[in-house]
Design a protein around this motif. Sequence first.
Motif, PDB file in Angstrom:
ATOM      1  N   SER A  94      34.788 -16.779  11.433  1.00  0.00           N
ATOM      2  CA  SER A  94      33.487 -16.465  12.015  1.00  0.00           C
ATOM      3  C   SER A  94      32.929 -17.551  12.925  1.00  0.00           C
ATOM      4  CB  SER A  94      32.464 -16.206  10.889  1.00  0.00           C
ATOM      5  OG  SER A  94      32.870 -15.121  10.086  1.00  0.00           O
ATOM      6  N   SER A  95      33.559 -18.699  12.976  1.00  0.00           N
ATOM      7  CA  SER A  95      33.026 -19.771  13.815  1.00  0.00           C
ATOM      8  C   SER A  95      32.975 -19.333  15.277  1.00  0.00           C
ATOM      9  CB  SER A  95      33.889 -21.032  13.701  1.00  0.00           C
ATOM     10  OG  SER A  95      33.430 -22.027  14.609  1.00  0.00           O
ATOM     11  N   PRO A  96      31.895 -19.644  15.988  1.00  0.00           N
ATOM     12  CA  PRO A  96      31.833 -19.310  17.410  1.00  0.00           C
ATOM     13  C   PRO A  96      32.663 -20.258  18.274  1.00  0.00           C
ATOM     14  CG  PRO A  96      29.861 -20.494  16.775  1.00  0.00           C
ATOM     15  CD  PRO A  96      30.643 -20.264  15.501  1.00  0.00           C
ATOM     16  N   LYS A  97      33.217 -21.303  17.639  1.00  0.00           N
ATOM     17  CA  LYS A  97      33.928 -22.341  18.385  1.00  0.00           C
ATOM     18  C   LYS A  97      35.405 -22.345  18.040  1.00  0.00           C
ATOM     19  CE  LYS A  97      29.607 -24.730  18.470  1.00  0.00           C
ATOM     20  NZ  LYS A  97      28.713 -25.724  17.878  1.00  0.00           N
ATOM     21  N   PRO A  98      36.257 -22.618  19.003  1.00  0.00           N
ATOM     22  CA  PRO A  98      37.699 -22.645  18.729  1.00  0.00           C
ATOM     23  C   PRO A  98      38.038 -23.759  17.751  1.00  0.00           C
ATOM     24  CG  PRO A  98      37.233 -23.577  20.894  1.00  0.00           C
ATOM     25  CD  PRO A  98      35.947 -22.985  20.400  1.00  0.00           C
ATOM     26  N   MET A 205      33.570 -17.632  24.872  1.00  0.00           N
ATOM     27  CA  MET A 205      34.400 -18.149  23.783  1.00  0.00           C
ATOM     28  C   MET A 205      33.992 -17.511  22.457  1.00  0.00           C
ATOM     29  SD  MET A 205      36.899 -20.184  22.934  1.00  0.00           S
ATOM     30  CE  MET A 205      37.088 -21.387  24.275  1.00  0.00           C
ATOM     31  N   ARG A 206      32.693 -17.467  22.200  1.00  0.00           N
ATOM     32  CA  ARG A 206      32.211 -16.867  20.958  1.00  0.00           C
ATOM     33  C   ARG A 206      32.593 -15.396  20.869  1.00  0.00           C
ATOM     34  NH1 ARG A 206      27.881 -13.797  20.099  1.00  0.00           N
ATOM     35  NH2 ARG A 206      26.806 -14.407  22.035  1.00  0.00           N
ATOM     36  N   LEU A 207      32.436 -14.674  21.964  1.00  0.00           N
ATOM     37  CA  LEU A 207      32.728 -13.243  21.940  1.00  0.00           C
ATOM     38  C   LEU A 207      34.220 -12.972  21.807  1.00  0.00           C
ATOM     39  CD1 LEU A 207      30.178 -12.013  24.636  1.00  0.00           C
ATOM     40  CD2 LEU A 207      30.038 -11.716  22.152  1.00  0.00           C
ATOM     41  N   ASP A 208      35.055 -13.811  22.406  1.00  0.00           N
ATOM     42  CA  ASP A 208      36.502 -13.650  22.244  1.00  0.00           C
ATOM     43  C   ASP A 208      36.911 -13.862  20.786  1.00  0.00           C
ATOM     44  OD1 ASP A 208      37.037 -12.986  24.851  1.00  0.00           O
ATOM     45  OD2 ASP A 208      37.631 -15.009  25.461  1.00  0.00           O
ATOM     46  N   ARG A 209      36.385 -14.917  20.167  1.00  0.00           N
ATOM     47  CA  ARG A 209      36.717 -15.160  18.760  1.00  0.00           C
ATOM     48  C   ARG A 209      36.167 -14.036  17.877  1.00  0.00           C
ATOM     49  NH1 ARG A 209      36.354 -18.693  15.219  1.00  0.00           N
ATOM     50  NH2 ARG A 209      38.566 -19.127  14.874  1.00  0.00           N
ATOM     51  N   GLN A 210      34.991 -13.552  18.216  1.00  0.00           N
ATOM     52  CA  GLN A 210      34.404 -12.443  17.468  1.00  0.00           C
ATOM     53  C   GLN A 210      35.295 -11.214  17.544  1.00  0.00           C
ATOM     54  OE1 GLN A 210      30.141 -11.512  18.172  1.00  0.00           O
ATOM     55  NE2 GLN A 210      30.818  -9.414  18.596  1.00  0.00           N
ATOM     56  N   ARG A 211      35.849 -10.968  18.713  1.00  0.00           N
ATOM     57  CA  ARG A 211      36.710  -9.790  18.877  1.00  0.00           C
ATOM     58  C   ARG A 211      38.006  -9.931  18.091  1.00  0.00           C
ATOM     59  NH1 ARG A 211      37.132  -4.885  18.274  1.00  0.00           N
ATOM     60  NH2 ARG A 211      38.755  -3.839  19.465  1.00  0.00           N
ATOM     61  N   PHE A 212      38.576 -11.132  18.070  1.00  0.00           N
ATOM     62  CA  PHE A 212      39.776 -11.348  17.261  1.00  0.00           C
ATOM     63  C   PHE A 212      39.477 -11.074  15.791  1.00  0.00           C
ATOM     64  CE2 PHE A 212      41.162 -14.506  20.687  1.00  0.00           C
ATOM     65  CZ  PHE A 212      41.995 -13.574  21.291  1.00  0.00           C
ATOM     66  N   LYS A 213      38.296 -11.471  15.342  1.00  0.00           N
ATOM     67  CA  LYS A 213      37.910 -11.191  13.957  1.00  0.00           C
ATOM     68  C   LYS A 213      37.791  -9.688  13.725  1.00  0.00           C
ATOM     69  CE  LYS A 213      34.291 -11.817  10.507  1.00  0.00           C
ATOM     70  NZ  LYS A 213      32.940 -12.309  10.191  1.00  0.00           N
ATOM     71  N   GLU A 214      37.157  -8.985  14.663  1.00  0.00           N
ATOM     72  CA  GLU A 214      36.940  -7.547  14.494  1.00  0.00           C
ATOM     73  C   GLU A 214      38.253  -6.784  14.373  1.00  0.00           C
ATOM     74  OE1 GLU A 214      32.749  -7.294  17.066  1.00  0.00           O
ATOM     75  OE2 GLU A 214      34.647  -6.576  17.924  1.00  0.00           O
TER      76      GLU A 214
END
Length: 253
Positions: A94-98, A205-214
């Motif tokens: 869930s982190s917004p940061k890589p 960056m936050r939205l890309d990581r969020q999408r990987f989580k989804e």
Amino acid sequence: MSEYILTNKQGRVGVITLNRPEVLNAWHSEMRQQLIGALEGFSSDDSLGAIVLTGAGERAFSAGQDLNETRAFDAERAERWVGEWEALYDKLRSSPKPIIAALNGVAAGSAFQVALLCDFRIAHGDVRMGQPEINSGIASTTGPWIMREHLGLARTIDLTLSGRLMTADESYSLGLINRLVAAEQVLPEALALGEELAAKPPIAMRLDRQRFKEITEPGFRDCLEAGIRIQGESYASGEPARMMEAFLQRRSG
């Protein structure tokens, strides 16, 4: 309180160090809680744009679960244990940061899983990684899900049932290690990559990581539900306690 987790900032990169080198940075409940707290703090720190996770000492990123803790578990405690991993893994996801794993040594079992939940892995040629949990009588539930996302089912079965550790060259050839460098360059390389990523647009960056989580969330939830059922059955049988006791006696001998 013992500092099982160390933190510092280097430029726009937050560095988290697993700090139990005397036991190869193996983690127990308190260490996991401190790691969750460190991830929370850095994830909400607007001065930072990336996180590096590494281990203290030269031998291990982490040997994974401290068997001195789990050998005393009963079925009920084993089920709660799954919830502890859910909290940590969810914080990583869930982190917004890589997040970059700077692998300074072996990454085994749950530490291998944590490394795979990071976005990048920097390592040196002597690093070994794998899922040896079966050797100490621990059934794998979260591990197969994480490995299958990276490796497919055939290699996941290989690593889970054999319990073998891969060499750095094998891990690199499979894409699990992003960059192989000299041992003394692992942390500097991870910090340089962290600064590069920190310069990227933070919302994207936050939205890309969020999408990987989804897109991986259904599998994550399935493995946790299975974990409660499987670890309860496993520890109720008494096999993990017997195997871990034998493993620890061999290691101390």
